[in-house]
Design a protein around this motif. Sequence first.
Motif, PDB file in Angstrom:
ATOM      1  N   ASP A  21       0.888   4.392  -2.702  1.00 57.92           N
ATOM      2  CA  ASP A  21       0.791   5.809  -2.348  1.00 57.92           C
ATOM      3  C   ASP A  21       1.864   6.617  -3.078  1.00 57.92           C
ATOM      4  N   ASN A  41      13.474   4.430   3.979  1.00 60.94           N
ATOM      5  CA  ASN A  41      12.125   3.882   3.806  1.00 60.94           C
ATOM      6  C   ASN A  41      11.580   4.202   2.434  1.00 60.94           C
ATOM      7  N   HIS A  66      10.611   1.380  -0.683  1.00 60.18           N
ATOM      8  CA  HIS A  66       9.308   1.270  -1.344  1.00 60.18           C
ATOM      9  C   HIS A  66       9.398   1.642  -2.824  1.00 60.18           C
ATOM     10  N   VAL A 126       3.220  10.956   1.562  1.00 64.69           N
ATOM     11  CA  VAL A 126       2.958   9.527   1.769  1.00 64.69           C
ATOM     12  C   VAL A 126       2.865   9.174   3.246  1.00 64.69           C
ATOM     13  N   TRP A 127       3.755   9.720   4.063  1.00 68.70           N
ATOM     14  CA  TRP A 127       3.796   9.382   5.481  1.00 68.70           C
ATOM     15  C   TRP A 127       3.141  10.435   6.379  1.00 68.70           C
ATOM     16  N   SER A 173       0.819  -1.210   0.000  1.00 72.65           N
ATOM     17  CA  SER A 173       0.000   0.000   0.000  1.00 72.65           C
ATOM     18  C   SER A 173       0.855   1.263   0.000  1.00 72.65           C
ATOM     19  N   ARG A 174       2.015   1.237   0.667  1.00 70.80           N
ATOM     20  CA  ARG A 174       2.867   2.430   0.695  1.00 70.80           C
ATOM     21  C   ARG A 174       3.447   2.697  -0.695  1.00 70.80           C
TER      22      ARG A 174
END
Length: 459
Positions: A42, A74, A78, A64-65, A38-39
């Motif tokens: 995004d 991170n 992704h 995103v975060w 899912s990330r």
Amino acid sequence: MRAETPFDTATVLQFGRFQFHPYSRQLLQGERPVQVGSRALDILRVLIARPGEIIPKESIIAQVWGGTVVEEINLRVHIAALRRALGEGRTGERYIANVPLRGYGFVGVVETLGEAPAAAASSVAGNLPVLLVGLVGREQWLRQLVERVPRTRILTLVGPGGMGKTSLAIQVAEHLREDFPRVCFADLSNYPDGVALSHGLARLLGEPAGGPLLLLLDNCEHLARDCAEQVEHLLRLHPALHILATSREPLRAAGEHVLRLSPLEVPEPGVSDPQRILGCSAIELFLARAREASEHFALRPAQLPVLANICRSLDGIPLAIEMAARQVDVVGLEALEQLLGSRMHLLMPGRRTAPARQQSLQATYDWSFCLLDACQQSCLRQLAEFAGAFSLSAAAEALDGALQCRDCIFGVVGQLVEKSLLLAEHGERGVLYRMPNTVRAYVRRDAEAGWPQLALPVA
């Protein structure tokens, strides 16, 4: 810097062999969904909204975060997962560019298609994902589900994270092709809220049709209330529709039948007969995955008790067993048993292409624990002090004072059972409760680690 392109519920973006539905956060290759976290989806949404533009890393992370502080590593992880999902490096196609010290940009040619016509959607035979590995130890469950789904309009397969619910449900759907010529699959972890879920399912199913239709709803737990409402609405709208759902807790929808998926069979403590140990499905799965990971792996008879202890300590959970089996080539069987006695096993890596919540056992339980309220989290901490099975009255004594109302204790225990974080065992002594070893290890991890603060879409 130009503004990001807004997406509405009808937007469908085509690039190369892929279609991206930004609102429902679905990525398709042809008619099949692409398995991507899912990330990463995004990130794709942020990049594809401004094609041809290099977007600063800080801007991507912020979108995103949100307000969560994360390291740049991170983002790189992704981005790499997204590139793998899009086939970069294998097909010669390139969609994501990186400008060092600046950021990332989407460099593919993007075409806006608008909403897919309902008639076209209804003519598709289905979008069921293809399983790349076979199931182990689920033959009886497969037979039971294949028999029950055609006779039940809504059936929910419930169990903790990592129990193999998705794989079993997909296998069931494959076996029911003759009963249901059309099968539709929806991974609800890609839907942020009930509105997106409603639009996504409407687009997936199209107009009501007369033929039999099976809808597989996967990972329903974070949208349980919205999912229950949608299920009831769809069953009224589509007379020939049957629904098979997977969730960590029941939907509690009208007419719902619930089956709780049990762990794989593990050897009983004290069993020494080699045939009885090797006949357990948890042992069978461990050996299969260990041999896939290492051509040099060979089980010695003296190691059977060690292997039995490993599978028991992992509660017979397929995901945990597969993760552990792939470590044998690195640390050996005996060292693995010692590792499982610590909390380090929570960080054993899963498949690189698995969803983020299945990248490790810790990530799996992070997903579950972020769906609990503060009261439920606190009570679970205290119940983790029980090393074995305990009664409801023992739980009430342990939790006395933790809640303002003593009667609420019984409700909380029931909620934790419903959410698959406590197991209810029926026997001669009545109903006893037990916390799986892997859950207890997660709950009792070092205090300084704290509880996860993840931005999960909670219904």
